[in-house]
Design an enzyme around this catalytic site. Structure first.
Site, short mmCIF file in Angstrom:
data_model
loop_
_atom_site.label_atom_id
_atom_site.label_comp_id
_atom_site.label_asym_id
_atom_site.label_seq_id
_atom_site.Cartn_x
_atom_site.Cartn_y
_atom_site.Cartn_z
N LYS A 59 25.69 -25.08 -15.18
CA LYS A 59 25.46 -26.30 -14.41
C LYS A 59 26.82 -26.93 -14.07
CE LYS A 59 20.71 -26.97 -15.82
NZ LYS A 59 20.48 -25.61 -16.36
N THR A 101 25.22 -25.52 -21.67
CA THR A 101 25.17 -24.42 -20.70
C THR A 101 26.48 -24.34 -19.94
OG1 THR A 101 23.92 -23.48 -18.86
CG2 THR A 101 24.23 -25.85 -18.83
#
Length: 405
Positions: A245, A242
């Site tokens: 984050k 991702t």
């Protein structure tokens, strides 16, 4: 049917069980994170549960890249990736991500949830007679992708190599197999035996799909995650991650062979039919990835902050789940008490830690999930430790079940 009555009844059940979720309306202060304003009563707060693990959402290089791209290209991508939405910034970001994981290709999605759902769902559905061996603690996005594929699914005990091997042995050797697992599990903070899983995959002819969402940016010499830290990137079929984050922006991706990425690009509805990320977001993410490839100072400071806070909790006798990652779960074990503690921290101490209740975690394991960062100051840590020590001393309702753990 009285639809509104049905909706109200469902919500009332959540409230009665202590699992109704209330959102804190936060406004982060640029350049001062983890400080934020909590609209609606609490005022200025310190955030201790953010997934912006390194504070890269505030980093000058990231903000500068996003400003430059916004001024250069405008706001949106203008379409799906296959209809005018593949911009130069998307292509540059995918190249950075492929390089980060030592793969030839990468494919960008709008979120980590979508990347898991679309990639796992497509691979498991399209590979004939594929069986997916899924860790019992896998994220909801992985579970949904596997379910959507309608492929055969076998669940193996969490991080249990013996059980995984038993499940593999029960399958025909020539049947296509995909082992799906995470590196760092976000609620307990434990880390998968990645090397052992790769060994079993080699032995039984399986592909591997590793979710590094809670590890990218944080582990490895260039932030490539647990697989990079352990020198295993070349043994994994797919690495998923991702950008929302540790990289501080948003988006998800997979890194793999050119053929696999092109296959998912060509068949995954979750990629084909959704608008591409804005170019400014892609540019900011690329800047974060580039920075953390060459800078280890954020990772070193982060690991020290985590170790220091764990030690401080041990000093005051605050029970927390011991693990090797950056996630510090303080288990309360009751949804009402967990929310109560969270509310008191916010109201009386200006500390925001969202309670984590069912269905995110199993019933009876409700917790405060604390995520230290290098942008938390010593004063922030002192205040958190003091607040929790006072609260645990005063709150007999919370202390009794925790003392029994």
């Amino acid at each position: 049917m009285d639809y509104q009555k049905f909706f109200r009844a469902g919500l009332e059940d959540l409230i009665d069980s202590g699992n109704y979720r209330e959102f804190a309306e936060l406004e982060r202060y640029r350049g001062a994170f983890p400080k934020a304003r909590c609209h609606g009563g609490a005022g200025d707060v310190t955030v201790w549960c953010s997934n912006d693990y390194l504070g890269m959402g505030q980093h000058p290089a990231v903000l500068a890249a996003m400003h430059e791209a916004l001024d250069r290209t405008g706001a949106g991508a203008g379409g799906t990736r296959n209809i005018s939405g593949t911009t130069h910034d998307h292509v540059l970001l995918e190249a950075e991500l492929a390089d980060l994981h030592g793969k030839e290709s990468a494919l960008l999605f709008t979120s980590g949830y979508v990347s898991n759902w679309a990639a796992l769902g497509t691979l498991a559905q399209k590979i004939p007679d594929c069986v997916v061996l899924s860790d019992a603690s896998n994220h909801a996005s992985m579970i949904e992708g596997i379910r959507h594929s309608r492929a055969q699914k076998v669940i193996w005990k969490h991080n249990d190599l013996a059980d995984l091997e038993a499940k593999l042995q029960a399958l025909p050797l020539d049947q296509p197999k995909l082992i799906a697992f995470e590196s760092v599990y976000s609620m307990d903070g434990d880390i998968a035996p990645v090397a052992g899983i790769c060994d079993l995959a080699d032995r039984y002819g399986a592909m591997t799909y590793l979710d590094e969402v809670h590890a990218v940016g944080l582990y490895g010499p260039r932030g490539g995650g647990i697989a990079e830290r352990e020198g295993l990137t070349d043994r994994l079929t797919v690495i998923e991650g991702t950008l929302g984050k540790a990289f501080g922006v948003m988006g998800g991706y997979i890194a793999a062979s050119p053929e696999l990425c092109d296959f998912v690009r060509s068949f995954a509805s979750g990629f084909i039919f959704t608008t591409a990320l804005p170019p400014a977001v892609a540019a900011g993410a690329a800047a974060a990835v580039r920075h953390l490839k060459s800078s280890s100072s954020e990772r070193i400071a982060h690991q020290q902050q985590v170790a220091d806070l764990r030690a401080r909790f041990d000093d005051i006798g605050l029970p927390h789940i011991d693990n090797e990652s950056h996630i510090i779960p303080v288990v309360v074990g009751d949804p009402v008490k967990c929310k109560y503690i969270s509310d008191i921290l916010l109201r009386d101490y200006g500390i925001y830690i969202q309670p984590i209740n069912y269905p995110t975690v199993p019933e009876g394991t409700e917790r405060l999930r604390i995520t230290p960062s290098p942008v938390h100051s010593d004063a922030d840590t002192d205040h958190l430790v003091t607040a929790l020590a006072e609260l645990w001393t005063q709150c007999a309702l919370a202390r009794r079940p925790m003392a029994a753990q």
